[in-house]
Write a protein that holds these residues in place. Structure first.
Motif, mmCIF file in Angstrom:
data_model
loop_
_atom_site.group_PDB
_atom_site.id
_atom_site.type_symbol
_atom_site.label_atom_id
_atom_site.label_comp_id
_atom_site.label_asym_id
_atom_site.label_seq_id
_atom_site.Cartn_x
_atom_site.Cartn_y
_atom_site.Cartn_z
ATOM 1 N N VAL A 89 -8.407 -4.504 -0.565
ATOM 2 C CA VAL A 89 -7.564 -5.451 0.175
ATOM 3 C C VAL A 89 -7.857 -6.875 -0.276
ATOM 4 C CG1 VAL A 89 -7.208 -6.506 2.445
ATOM 5 C CG2 VAL A 89 -7.097 -4.026 2.195
ATOM 6 N N HIS A 90 -9.133 -7.219 -0.381
ATOM 7 C CA HIS A 90 -9.510 -8.564 -0.835
ATOM 8 C C HIS A 90 -9.052 -8.804 -2.272
ATOM 9 C CE1 HIS A 90 -11.656 -9.468 2.796
ATOM 10 N NE2 HIS A 90 -12.544 -8.513 2.625
ATOM 11 N N ALA A 91 -9.132 -7.787 -3.100
ATOM 12 C CA ALA A 91 -8.757 -7.932 -4.512
ATOM 13 C C ALA A 91 -7.263 -8.174 -4.677
ATOM 14 C CB ALA A 91 -9.170 -6.695 -5.292
ATOM 15 N N CYS A 92 -6.462 -7.717 -3.720
ATOM 16 C CA CYS A 92 -5.003 -7.848 -3.849
ATOM 17 C C CYS A 92 -4.522 -9.291 -3.693
ATOM 18 C CB CYS A 92 -4.304 -6.950 -2.822
ATOM 19 S SG CYS A 92 -4.437 -5.190 -3.211
ATOM 20 N N ASP A 93 -5.261 -10.139 -3.020
ATOM 21 C CA ASP A 93 -4.968 -11.570 -2.952
ATOM 22 C C ASP A 93 -3.531 -11.844 -2.499
ATOM 23 O OD1 ASP A 93 -5.284 -14.319 -3.198
ATOM 24 O OD2 ASP A 93 -4.767 -14.334 -5.326
ATOM 25 N N ALA A 94 -3.218 -11.450 -1.270
ATOM 26 C CA ALA A 94 -1.893 -11.678 -0.700
ATOM 27 C C ALA A 94 -2.039 -12.043 0.772
ATOM 28 C CB ALA A 94 -1.025 -10.435 -0.863
ATOM 29 N N PRO A 95 -1.035 -12.715 1.351
ATOM 30 C CA PRO A 95 -1.128 -13.103 2.766
ATOM 31 C C PRO A 95 -1.377 -11.916 3.690
ATOM 32 C CG PRO A 95 0.676 -14.263 1.708
ATOM 33 C CD PRO A 95 0.190 -13.256 0.712
ATOM 34 N N ASP A 96 -0.696 -10.804 3.411
ATOM 35 C CA ASP A 96 -0.860 -9.595 4.221
ATOM 36 C C ASP A 96 -0.936 -8.402 3.273
ATOM 37 O OD1 ASP A 96 -0.143 -10.902 6.948
ATOM 38 O OD2 ASP A 96 1.589 -11.333 5.662
ATOM 39 N N VAL A 97 -1.922 -7.550 3.498
ATOM 40 C CA VAL A 97 -2.100 -6.352 2.686
ATOM 41 C C VAL A 97 -2.438 -5.192 3.606
ATOM 42 C CG1 VAL A 97 -3.368 -5.266 0.791
ATOM 43 C CG2 VAL A 97 -3.040 -7.753 0.796
ATOM 44 N N VAL A 98 -1.812 -4.056 3.375
ATOM 45 C CA VAL A 98 -2.208 -2.822 4.058
ATOM 46 C C VAL A 98 -2.344 -1.734 3.005
ATOM 47 C CG1 VAL A 98 -1.694 -1.121 5.838
ATOM 48 C CG2 VAL A 98 -0.927 -3.488 6.141
ATOM 49 N N LEU A 99 -3.498 -1.080 2.990
ATOM 50 C CA LEU A 99 -3.739 0.073 2.135
ATOM 51 C C LEU A 99 -3.923 1.276 3.051
ATOM 52 C CD1 LEU A 99 -6.214 -1.445 -0.471
ATOM 53 C CD2 LEU A 99 -3.744 -1.147 -0.679
ATOM 54 N N ALA A 100 -3.082 2.278 2.876
ATOM 55 C CA ALA A 100 -3.096 3.452 3.744
ATOM 56 C C ALA A 100 -3.301 4.695 2.886
ATOM 57 C CB ALA A 100 -1.786 3.556 4.514
ATOM 58 N N VAL A 101 -4.294 5.496 3.242
ATOM 59 C CA VAL A 101 -4.630 6.698 2.474
ATOM 60 C C VAL A 101 -4.632 7.902 3.410
ATOM 61 C CG1 VAL A 101 -6.420 7.893 1.148
ATOM 62 C CG2 VAL A 101 -5.975 5.454 0.751
ATOM 63 N N SER A 102 -4.031 8.976 2.953
ATOM 64 C CA SER A 102 -4.125 10.270 3.625
ATOM 65 C C SER A 102 -4.828 11.225 2.674
ATOM 66 C CB SER A 102 -2.733 10.804 3.962
ATOM 67 O OG SER A 102 -2.802 12.138 4.446
ATOM 68 N N ARG A 103 -5.952 11.756 3.109
ATOM 69 C CA ARG A 103 -6.713 12.674 2.268
ATOM 70 C C ARG A 103 -6.988 13.942 3.053
ATOM 71 N NH1 ARG A 103 -11.427 9.832 -0.704
ATOM 72 N NH2 ARG A 103 -9.643 9.130 -1.975
ATOM 73 N N ARG A 104 -6.417 15.050 2.584
ATOM 74 C CA ARG A 104 -6.529 16.338 3.279
ATOM 75 C C ARG A 104 -6.121 16.203 4.744
ATOM 76 N NH1 ARG A 104 -10.480 16.143 -0.509
ATOM 77 N NH2 ARG A 104 -11.963 15.094 0.843
#
Length: 359
Positions: free
Chosen positions: A38-53
């Protein structure tokens, strides 16, 4: 055991190995990795969503102060990743016998027209083999006054379909791959004309409602539901994206959880009313490039990994970006969204791709 039926003539269906049954991973390590990303993306708003199993992990942040509505609950513009929704819709209609995919698009839009010897078909349009350019004639001139706000809004549906009916493809259909927002947009209007149903109603009924995507739409409502995009500086807000006549190519806006639901349906088609279509959109339909290294399905880019293929599609509007992908071998889906316009050496798409490739 037979593989899933494919709606694309001459393309063999393939069956993929089921993901291995593994013990739940270290959720803390995943969350730490997502926080770094999230920090690396450098944008005003970031959401990273992962579904694993089947287990979901969402991480939100950004350089701007948190909005009144939690970032993970807002809808984000996914731009060209909307084409994966269009591909699923077309495949559903093919499997239901509404269309075959071989219909000349011009005939759908103008039923009295006699097709030429090499017509552009619906299948050509969705696979970017129509011979059409990325954008229609006159788009740049017409959109220039609103280039930094909403140029697509200045090119409505009537002008887009008229341009298609008046101009010949640049290349013979079916002979070259060339990514085309124009082509997929024509597909949307051709399907709307054939079914007698507006594109927004068609995609809502056949895809959004079928998959239970209540947090997904084609139009912005306001800051209480929709994230605000920003220009390249990451500070200047831009108005909500208006796709104009290009709805099928880029109008979808969705919450991170809805995007995971969409991707999870591709990982486990049997639980969905669109099971056949979801299996079919994973089947390779063309190869291109040196040594046929680039593989495409109806709606997804497909890259190899050590464990099996990964499927992905990115998208961008004038103020937001998205990356969607899934990996059957690890039973992993990833949806990444941010509110900053793409710029040179932007880290966002590369970050999303790397997270999915890591499995």
């Amino acid at each position: 055991m037979t593989g899933p039926r494919t709606p694309w003539p001459g393309v063999p269906a393939t069956e993929e190995a089921a993901p291995p049954q593994q013990a739940p991973g270290d959720e803390r390590a995943l969350r730490e990795r997502l926080t770094e990303a999230v920090h690396a993306c450098d944008a005003p708003d970031v959401v990273l969503a992962v579904s694993r199993r089947g287990r979901r992990t969402l991480c939100a942040g950004g350089t701007a102060p948190p909005p009144a509505v939690p970032r993970e609950d807002l809808r984000y513009e996914i731009g060209s990743a909307s084409k994966t929704f269009a591909a699923l819709l077309l495949t559903r209609l093919i499997r239901r016998g509404v269309v075959t995919g071989a219909e000349p698009a011009a005939g759908c839009l103008d039923p009295g027209r006699t097709p030429g010897p090499h017509p552009v078909t619906l299948a050509h349009l969705i696979t970017h083999t129509s011979g059409l350019p990325a954008l229609p004639a006159g788009f740049l001139r017409r959109g220039l006054p609103a280039w930094h706000t909403n140029p697509y809004a200045r090119y409505p549906a009537e002008r887009l379909t008229d341009a298609f009916l008046r101009h010949e493809p640049k290349h013979r259909p079916g002979t070259r791959w060339h990514y085309s927002n124009y082509g997929v947009s024509v597909l949307g209007h051709a399907l709307a004309a054939t079914t007698g149903t507006a594109w927004e109603d068609l995609i809502t009924g056949q895809v959004l409602r079928a998959l239970g995507l209540s947090g997904t739409a084609l139009r912005a409502e306001g800051p209480e539901t929709d994230a605000v995009g920003h220009r390249k500086d990451g500070r200047t807000p831009v108005p909500p994206f208006d796709a104009g006549g290009f709805q099928a190519a880029g109008a979808v806006r969705s919450t991170p959880n809805d995007l995971l639901t969409f991707l999870e349906a591709h990982l486990d088609p049997d639980r969905s009313p669109a099971a056949g279509a979801l299996r079919a959109v994973r089947v390779p339909v063309l190869r291109r490039g040196l040594g046929h290294r680039h593989v495409h399905t109806v709606g997804w880019f497909r890259h190899p990994t050590d464990g099996g293929p990964m499927y992905f599609h990115s998208g961008a509007t004038l103020g937001q970006q998205a990356f969607l992908g899934f990996r059957p071998d690890t039973d992993t889906a990833l949806a990444a969204v941010c509110t900053r316009r793409f710029r040179a050496r932007d880290p966002f798409i590369a970050t999303g791709y790397a997270l999915l490739a890591e499995g």
